[in-house]
Scaffold this motif. Structure first.
Motif, short mmCIF file in Angstrom:
data_model
loop_
_atom_site.label_atom_id
_atom_site.label_comp_id
_atom_site.label_asym_id
_atom_site.label_seq_id
_atom_site.Cartn_x
_atom_site.Cartn_y
_atom_site.Cartn_z
N TYR A 63 6.78 -21.30 -64.13
CA TYR A 63 7.61 -22.50 -63.95
C TYR A 63 8.33 -22.81 -65.26
O TYR A 63 7.98 -22.28 -66.32
CB TYR A 63 6.73 -23.67 -63.52
N TYR A 64 9.32 -23.70 -65.18
CA TYR A 64 10.02 -24.14 -66.40
C TYR A 64 9.03 -24.59 -67.46
O TYR A 64 9.19 -24.32 -68.65
CB TYR A 64 10.99 -25.27 -66.08
N GLN A 65 8.01 -25.32 -67.03
CA GLN A 65 7.04 -25.86 -67.98
C GLN A 65 6.32 -24.79 -68.80
O GLN A 65 5.74 -25.09 -69.85
CB GLN A 65 6.00 -26.71 -67.27
N THR A 79 7.89 -22.04 -69.92
CA THR A 79 8.88 -21.28 -70.70
C THR A 79 9.39 -22.07 -71.90
O THR A 79 9.08 -23.25 -72.06
CB THR A 79 10.09 -20.93 -69.80
N ASP A 80 10.20 -21.38 -72.73
CA ASP A 80 10.87 -22.06 -73.83
C ASP A 80 12.34 -21.63 -73.87
O ASP A 80 12.78 -20.85 -73.03
CB ASP A 80 10.15 -21.78 -75.16
N ALA A 81 13.06 -22.15 -74.85
CA ALA A 81 14.50 -21.91 -74.91
C ALA A 81 14.84 -20.46 -75.17
O ALA A 81 16.01 -20.06 -75.06
CB ALA A 81 15.14 -22.81 -75.97
N GLY A 82 13.85 -19.63 -75.53
CA GLY A 82 14.08 -18.20 -75.65
C GLY A 82 14.17 -17.54 -74.28
O GLY A 82 14.47 -16.36 -74.17
N GLY A 83 13.89 -18.31 -73.21
CA GLY A 83 14.04 -17.80 -71.85
C GLY A 83 12.78 -17.15 -71.30
O GLY A 83 12.79 -16.66 -70.18
N TYR A 130 6.43 -19.39 -73.25
CA TYR A 130 6.08 -19.81 -74.62
C TYR A 130 4.69 -19.27 -74.95
O TYR A 130 3.76 -19.39 -74.15
CB TYR A 130 6.11 -21.33 -74.69
N PHE A 131 4.54 -18.70 -76.13
CA PHE A 131 3.32 -17.94 -76.45
C PHE A 131 2.03 -18.74 -76.27
O PHE A 131 1.03 -18.21 -75.79
CB PHE A 131 3.43 -17.32 -77.84
N LYS A 147 7.67 -9.41 -71.72
CA LYS A 147 8.07 -10.81 -71.53
C LYS A 147 7.88 -11.24 -70.08
O LYS A 147 7.99 -10.42 -69.16
CB LYS A 147 9.53 -10.97 -71.91
N TYR A 181 11.09 -17.11 -65.98
CA TYR A 181 11.08 -18.15 -64.95
C TYR A 181 11.12 -17.53 -63.54
O TYR A 181 11.98 -16.69 -63.26
CB TYR A 181 12.29 -19.06 -65.15
N GLY A 182 10.18 -17.93 -62.70
CA GLY A 182 10.15 -17.45 -61.33
C GLY A 182 9.26 -16.24 -61.12
O GLY A 182 8.93 -15.92 -59.97
#
Lengths: 129, 129, 129, 129
Positions: free
Chosen positions: B7-9, B11-15, B18-19, B63, B66-67
């Motif tokens: 989900y968006y939650q 992820t980060d702005a790198g697409g 988030y680690f 990596k 999203y989705g």
């Protein structure tokens, strides 16, 4: 160096900092440390160099509680062609409470590993022991 | 096994994911794995046995976006007097994308390390290779 | 006032701050605002008064990006018997980018609503318009 | 409908779900609800339609604890030219414990509001009371 209070958002129902949130402290600390040696990650991104985390290690030795004041320090421990290694230390009242290490890989806009740009590397090296 | 979408939650702005959020996937996976072998952490807490994370390692090899639909599997790799070690594997389309390991320490209500209770230990052992 | 950069941890794959993370900015801002008027929530907790969030509203008017420097300001807008209302404003370069409001309820150690203690209330009132 | 346990990552040192994390439950619930009526947000993004959150409201009426099993339900309450409104309900043992509402705006790849695409809108309308 990054200093912060421990807020509710950092804790869990065990009453202490949730283990994953140490990694968020690390990110804030490395962002600031790199900035202090002249490396702005957002600026490098605009130039097509992105930094991603490949490996992480974390060792929690003392608990942290709501309201605690902590300091997080990051140092450069290794610089290679396309990656570098950062060490992170969390302390409270000058006592270390956790340590961590992150391996950071430079990639291009397509996500391919790339050589660390020269100016970026020089600044890392100057900060490395 | 824990399966989820990204989900968006996450992820980060790198697409990508988030680690630090991999560690949250691990928590959900170990909660479910322990439950599947008869260990309910919330129940043990009501009996005065708490489980905290002491060390973590993480290696991200692919990596996640999203989705994406992912699976996280946890296994018991070591059982000692007062701690045990869990291995975690994240996969997408049956391909491993990240691996991690967490050391889990049993503590009492005052935060002191304690021997893993016998029934708890027996269940861990039965699930260990 | 709470000032911060926007870090990766605050953002999502849409490239902007993830909407739920505004509420984390609010918490850091109210913690500091209350401290600045002499209310330490951790200290009050040790005395048996806890503060929980009952309602939240949030309106995002401008996006925030990785690396942005923001300020968050909290003010007391209402004080009642057992709850008080805080307004939060997020700004970048002195331009408001989001606003929020939280209703905060005082509870005791058992989770029951309680009257806001007199000293706590007096400090809120002195800070209220 | 989205069902989940409450994990440590969802809670704070107050022993209950951290207020901002309700918004993360909402995101998972709307993602699934939209998918159930034929709207895949990741697919729409690949076609140049993005959905962002503009406003949020949240009202927490009962606390949620570590280990609780909850359900989150999302429904479409309003559909306009470029935005739509979703209602979210969190329940435990069939009792509502929190409610929320989010206003979702359709934007293009440049971040400009755009008309909700016809197929997207038709599916929202069919699900709206």
């Amino acid at each position: 160096m990054y200093t912060t209070r421990i807020y509710y958002q950092d804790t869990d129902a065990g009453g202490v900092v949730y283990f994953a949130n140490y990694l968020k402290f690390f990110e804030k600390s490395w962002f600031r440390h790199l900035l202090s040696i002249g490396i702005s990650i957002p600026d490098w991104e605009r130039d097509g160099t992105y930094v991603i985390v490949k490996t992480v290690s974390l060792d929690i030795t003392e608990k942290l509680f709501y309201g605690d004041e902590i300091a997080v320090e990051t140092s450069v421990s290794e610089v290679r062609n396309s990656y570098f290694v950062l060490d992170h230390k969390v302390s409270k009242n000058n006592k270390t409470t956790a340590r961590g290490r992150t391996t950071m890989v430079c990639i291009d806009a397509k996500g391919k590993p790339k050589r660390i740009p020269e100016d970026f590397r020089a600044r890392l090296m100057s900060s490395s022991p």
